[in-house]
Design a protein around this motif. Structure first.
Motif, PDB file in Angstrom:
ATOM      1  N   LYS A  12       0.799  -1.151  -0.009  1.00 13.87           N
ATOM      2  CA  LYS A  12      -0.116  -0.065  -0.065  1.00 13.87           C
ATOM      3  C   LYS A  12       1.059   1.356   0.138  1.00 13.87           C
ATOM      4  CE  LYS A  12      -4.195  -1.741   2.404  1.00 13.87           C
ATOM      5  NZ  LYS A  12      -4.502  -2.536   1.604  1.00 13.87           N
ATOM      6  N   ALA A  13       0.343   2.256  -0.786  1.00  9.83           N
ATOM      7  CA  ALA A  13       1.291   3.422  -0.766  1.00  9.83           C
ATOM      8  C   ALA A  13       1.023   4.343   0.519  1.00  9.83           C
ATOM      9  CB  ALA A  13       0.475   4.549  -1.641  1.00  9.83           C
ATOM     10  N   PRO A  14       2.182   4.854   0.981  1.00 11.89           N
ATOM     11  CA  PRO A  14       2.100   5.469   2.302  1.00 11.89           C
ATOM     12  C   PRO A  14       1.135   6.643   2.433  1.00 11.89           C
ATOM     13  CG  PRO A  14       4.070   5.933   1.216  1.00 11.89           C
ATOM     14  CD  PRO A  14       3.347   5.169   0.353  1.00 11.89           C
ATOM     15  N   GLU A  15       0.630   6.956   3.674  1.00 14.18           N
ATOM     16  CA  GLU A  15      -0.455   7.931   3.823  1.00 14.18           C
ATOM     17  C   GLU A  15       0.483   9.350   3.871  1.00 14.18           C
ATOM     18  OE1 GLU A  15      -3.581   7.929   4.155  1.00 14.18           O
ATOM     19  OE2 GLU A  15      -3.606   5.814   3.676  1.00 14.18           O
ATOM     20  N   PRO A  16       0.168  10.290   3.141  1.00 16.23           N
ATOM     21  CA  PRO A  16       0.521  11.565   3.156  1.00 16.23           C
ATOM     22  C   PRO A  16       0.722  12.243   4.602  1.00 16.23           C
ATOM     23  CG  PRO A  16      -1.533  11.881   2.090  1.00 16.23           C
ATOM     24  CD  PRO A  16      -1.082  10.529   2.520  1.00 16.23           C
ATOM     25  N   ALA A  17       1.903  12.860   4.999  1.00 17.73           N
ATOM     26  CA  ALA A  17       1.948  13.556   6.242  1.00 17.73           C
ATOM     27  C   ALA A  17       0.642  14.461   6.439  1.00 17.73           C
ATOM     28  CB  ALA A  17       3.346  14.134   6.423  1.00 17.73           C
ATOM     29  N   PRO A  18       0.249  14.591   7.817  1.00 17.96           N
ATOM     30  CA  PRO A  18      -0.874  15.585   7.789  1.00 17.96           C
ATOM     31  C   PRO A  18      -0.298  17.043   7.810  1.00 17.96           C
ATOM     32  CG  PRO A  18      -0.337  14.584   9.817  1.00 17.96           C
ATOM     33  CD  PRO A  18       0.540  13.854   8.758  1.00 17.96           C
ATOM     34  N   LEU A  19      -1.205  17.898   7.212  1.00 20.05           N
ATOM     35  CA  LEU A  19      -0.622  19.084   7.136  1.00 20.05           C
ATOM     36  C   LEU A  19      -0.784  19.838   8.171  1.00 20.05           C
ATOM     37  CD1 LEU A  19       0.165  21.252   4.785  1.00 20.05           C
ATOM     38  CD2 LEU A  19      -2.272  21.755   4.597  1.00 20.05           C
TER      39      LEU A  19
ATOM     40  N   PRO B  79      -0.538  25.801   1.087  1.00 20.22           N
ATOM     41  CA  PRO B  79       0.343  24.690   1.362  1.00 20.22           C
ATOM     42  C   PRO B  79       1.409  24.560   0.421  1.00 20.22           C
ATOM     43  CG  PRO B  79      -2.066  24.359   1.251  1.00 20.22           C
ATOM     44  CD  PRO B  79      -1.923  25.433   0.712  1.00 20.22           C
ATOM     45  N   ASN B  80       2.628  24.177   0.821  1.00 23.43           N
ATOM     46  CA  ASN B  80       3.896  24.265   0.095  1.00 23.43           C
ATOM     47  C   ASN B  80       3.801  23.040  -0.737  1.00 23.43           C
ATOM     48  OD1 ASN B  80       6.467  24.234  -0.913  1.00 23.43           O
ATOM     49  ND2 ASN B  80       7.339  24.393   1.036  1.00 23.43           N
ATOM     50  N   LEU B  81       3.812  23.161  -2.013  1.00 21.26           N
ATOM     51  CA  LEU B  81       3.857  22.121  -3.124  1.00 21.26           C
ATOM     52  C   LEU B  81       5.193  21.450  -3.176  1.00 21.26           C
ATOM     53  CD1 LEU B  81       1.870  23.871  -6.102  1.00 21.26           C
ATOM     54  CD2 LEU B  81       0.797  22.575  -4.244  1.00 21.26           C
ATOM     55  N   ARG B  82       6.238  21.701  -2.591  1.00 15.90           N
ATOM     56  CA  ARG B  82       7.615  21.296  -2.866  1.00 15.90           C
ATOM     57  C   ARG B  82       8.021  20.518  -1.550  1.00 15.90           C
ATOM     58  NH1 ARG B  82       9.740  26.755  -5.594  1.00 15.90           N
ATOM     59  NH2 ARG B  82       8.871  26.396  -7.239  1.00 15.90           N
ATOM     60  N   GLY B  83       7.137  20.314  -0.441  1.00 17.33           N
ATOM     61  CA  GLY B  83       7.308  19.773   0.737  1.00 17.33           C
ATOM     62  C   GLY B  83       6.430  20.255   1.869  1.00 17.33           C
ATOM     63  N   PRO B  84       6.731  19.783   3.029  1.00 20.83           N
ATOM     64  CA  PRO B  84       5.799  20.361   4.061  1.00 20.83           C
ATOM     65  C   PRO B  84       5.769  21.708   4.499  1.00 20.83           C
ATOM     66  CG  PRO B  84       7.769  19.359   4.937  1.00 20.83           C
ATOM     67  CD  PRO B  84       8.063  19.219   3.464  1.00 20.83           C
ATOM     68  N   GLY B  85       4.777  21.927   5.203  1.00 18.28           N
ATOM     69  CA  GLY B  85       4.938  23.317   5.715  1.00 18.28           C
ATOM     70  C   GLY B  85       3.848  24.251   4.479  1.00 18.28           C
ATOM     71  N   TRP B  86       4.051  25.598   4.752  1.00 14.06           N
ATOM     72  CA  TRP B  86       3.328  26.529   4.076  1.00 14.06           C
ATOM     73  C   TRP B  86       4.238  27.676   3.370  1.00 14.06           C
ATOM     74  CZ3 TRP B  86      -2.112  26.565   4.082  1.00 14.06           C
ATOM     75  CH2 TRP B  86      -2.466  25.611   5.037  1.00 14.06           C
TER      76      TRP B  86
END
Length: 135
Positions: free
Chosen positions: A37-44, A78-85
């Motif tokens: 299964k694909a890993p769940e994305p990290a919560p924003l 939301p940052n499209l290149r990684g976590p955060g904003w």
């Protein structure tokens, strides 16, 4: 005795062969039921108050020598290149020798409630189409 040794060798060989039949990678060309299964994305993380952050730490975006005025900020996205904003910041600045440089625009990256990075905008950035509010 020889027969038992041959059976043990065959069973061990079959066990080793079947041990390699685990679940395949998400992108492997096997049927869907065999893939991991694909890993769940990290919560924003929740959006930070960018205006407050800039009031407290304006020097993390502009140097004090540039004497930024008319500072304006866009809404965080939301940052499209990684976590955060990310957010865009504009201000009127002056050069080191005291001549006005005009409006400078920076994209800031916010991670864990802190301005982690800032860089001048590039043509592919969306900062030109953003709406800004004064801080």
């Amino acid at each position: 005795m020889r027969r038992i040794v041959i059976h043990i060798a065959l069973v061990a060989g079959a066990a080793l062969t079947l041990a390699g039949c685990g679940f395949a990678d998400v992108r492997s060309p096997v049927p869907e039921f065999m893939r991991a299964k694909a890993p769940e994305p990290a919560p924003l993380e929740p959006a930070s108050d960018v205006k407050r952050m800039l009031k407290e730490k304006l020097d993390s975006v502009f140097t004090a020598a540039s004497q930024p005025t008319h500072v304006r900020v866009s809404e965080p996205r939301p940052n499209l290149r990684g976590p955060g904003w990310t957010a865009c910041v504009k201000a009127e600045v002056i050069s080191v020798i005291g001549k006005p440089l005009g409006t400078q625009t920076y994209r800031i990256e916010i991670s864990e409630g802190v301005i982690a990075d800032r860089r001048q905008i590039e043509p592919e950035d969306t900062c030109m189409s953003e709406s800004y509010e004064p801080i």
